[in-house]
Design an enzyme around this catalytic site. Structure first.
Site, PDB file in Angstrom:
ATOM      1  CD  GLU A   1       9.519   7.151  12.349  1.00  0.00           C
ATOM      2  OE1 GLU A   1       8.509   7.890  12.469  1.00  0.00           O
ATOM      3  OE2 GLU A   1      10.687   7.591  12.378  1.00  0.00           O
TER       4      GLU A   1
ATOM      5  CG  HIS B   1       4.294  -1.732   1.977  1.00  0.00           C
ATOM      6  ND1 HIS B   1       2.969  -2.122   2.004  1.00  0.00           N
ATOM      7  CD2 HIS B   1       4.915  -2.463   2.932  1.00  0.00           C
ATOM      8  CE1 HIS B   1       2.807  -3.038   2.930  1.00  0.00           C
ATOM      9  NE2 HIS B   1       3.953  -3.266   3.518  1.00  0.00           N
TER      10      HIS B   1
ATOM     11  CG  HIS C   1      -0.284  -0.291   2.510  1.00  0.00           C
ATOM     12  ND1 HIS C   1       0.603   0.587   3.077  1.00  0.00           N
ATOM     13  CD2 HIS C   1      -0.350  -1.360   3.353  1.00  0.00           C
ATOM     14  CE1 HIS C   1       1.043   0.100   4.214  1.00  0.00           C
ATOM     15  NE2 HIS C   1       0.494  -1.099   4.402  1.00  0.00           N
TER      16      HIS C   1
ATOM     17  NE  ARG D   1      -1.917  -9.031  10.767  1.00  0.00           N
ATOM     18  CZ  ARG D   1      -0.592  -9.157  10.953  1.00  0.00           C
ATOM     19  NH1 ARG D   1       0.115  -8.107  11.262  1.00  0.00           N
ATOM     20  NH2 ARG D   1      -0.003 -10.332  10.835  1.00  0.00           N
TER      21      ARG D   1
END
Ligand code: PAF
Length: 295
Positions: A150, A37, A34, A189
């Protein structure tokens, strides 16, 4: 973009890159890419000549009752996204390539203490699975720089500690969490959430922010802040695993030496476990007086 599934072929291609004097930035992922990334990939591209991305759903970091089988695998779409970003090398090893004699017989890399708190308490062995695979991927890719998000702040801290303790010649770079417009941290998720759950999920970030603001305003009873925050998550329909105010460096309780506070949360929405964190830097001279009674 060249794709390799075989370690030896990847290593030989990267040897050529190094021979040309080019630097390598590495972004390890489990796929289902997504915007979060892609921001890691963009950071990697800004730092080195060649970007290597790995996609490997690492079974060693999933517990027996976790979502290994259900974890979204979207290789074709991931490849298109990486190609559009100009990534030069994609590494997609099989489980057999990474664990040729099976996981049970594979050497483990573990970072004690840091791996046992927070997510480590409810996911025993999870971070040992992460450090084992990340150490192996580092040895295969031999990057100059590796880029991590992070959002998984504890994972980033553990990887940094591993690199420091084992003198790995890798520069680890963290990238700020990418969020949807309503503040929800992007995560593979999130795709598990129903429309109703998706509506509730941003409460995690709202609660973290409210806690950060309270600390910034001088509220120093951390136990009370943590307990209020857990209550707020429960009231919204989330099941908090933890809500913790910690030293961002050690992930232990805040002390007079703390320079930055991390506020970290993990909560379940139905069967989906979401994590997030925010941080607040302390000015060592002026802020500690205000927080000296904090616990
Ligand atoms: O953050 C992840 O996606 C994974 O934990 C990682 C770092 C790729 C290791 O499997």
């Amino acid at each position: 973009m060249r794709t390799y599934s075989n370690n030896a072929q990847l290593q030989s291609a990267l040897e050529n890159v190094r021979r040309k004097g080019q630097s390598i930035a590495f972004v390890p992922t489990m796929g289902n890419l997504h915007e979060g990334h892609l921001n890691l990939v963009r950071k990697a591209a800004s730092l080195c000549d060649v970007v290597v991305v790995s996609i490997f759903v690492n079974p060693l970091q999933f517990g027996p009752n976790e979502d290994l089988d259900a974890y979204p695998r979207t290789l074709a779409a991931d490849k298109e996204k990486l190609f559009s970003e100009g990534v030069q090398v994609l590494y997609t090893p099989t489980v057999e390539e990474i664990y040729p004699e099976g996981m049970a017989r594979h050497t483990r890399v573990a970072v004690p203490d840091l791996s046992e708190t927070l997510c480590g308490s409810s996911r025993p062995g999870h971070f040992d699975g992460v450090t084992t695979v990340v150490a192996k991927l580092f040895n295969i890719v031999r990057p100059d720089t590796a880029v991590f998000g992070e959002k998984d702040f504890q994972q980033l801290s553990i990887v940094r500690k591993m690199v420091k303790d084992l003198c790995m010649p890798v520069n680890v770079v963290g990238v700020a969490t990418t969020r949807d417009q309503d503040g929800l941290a992007m995560s593979s998720r999130n795709g598990y959430l129903s429309a109703e759950q998706r509506h509730v999920a941003p409460v995690i970030h709202q609660t973290l922010n409210a806690c950060r603001e309270a600390i910034a305003c001088g509220f120093d009873n951390f136990l009370q802040l943590e307990s209020h925050a857990r209550m707020r998550l429960l009231q919204a329909g989330l099941d908090p695993d933890y809500f913790a105010i910690r030293d961002a460096d050690t992930l232990r309780t805040v002390t007079p030496d703390t320079e930055e506070i991390a506020i970290l949360a993990a909560a379940r929405l139905g069967t989906t476990r979401l994590i997030d964190n925010v941080r607040i830097a302390l000015n060592p001279v002026s802020d500690w007086g205000m927080l000296a009674g904090a616990h």
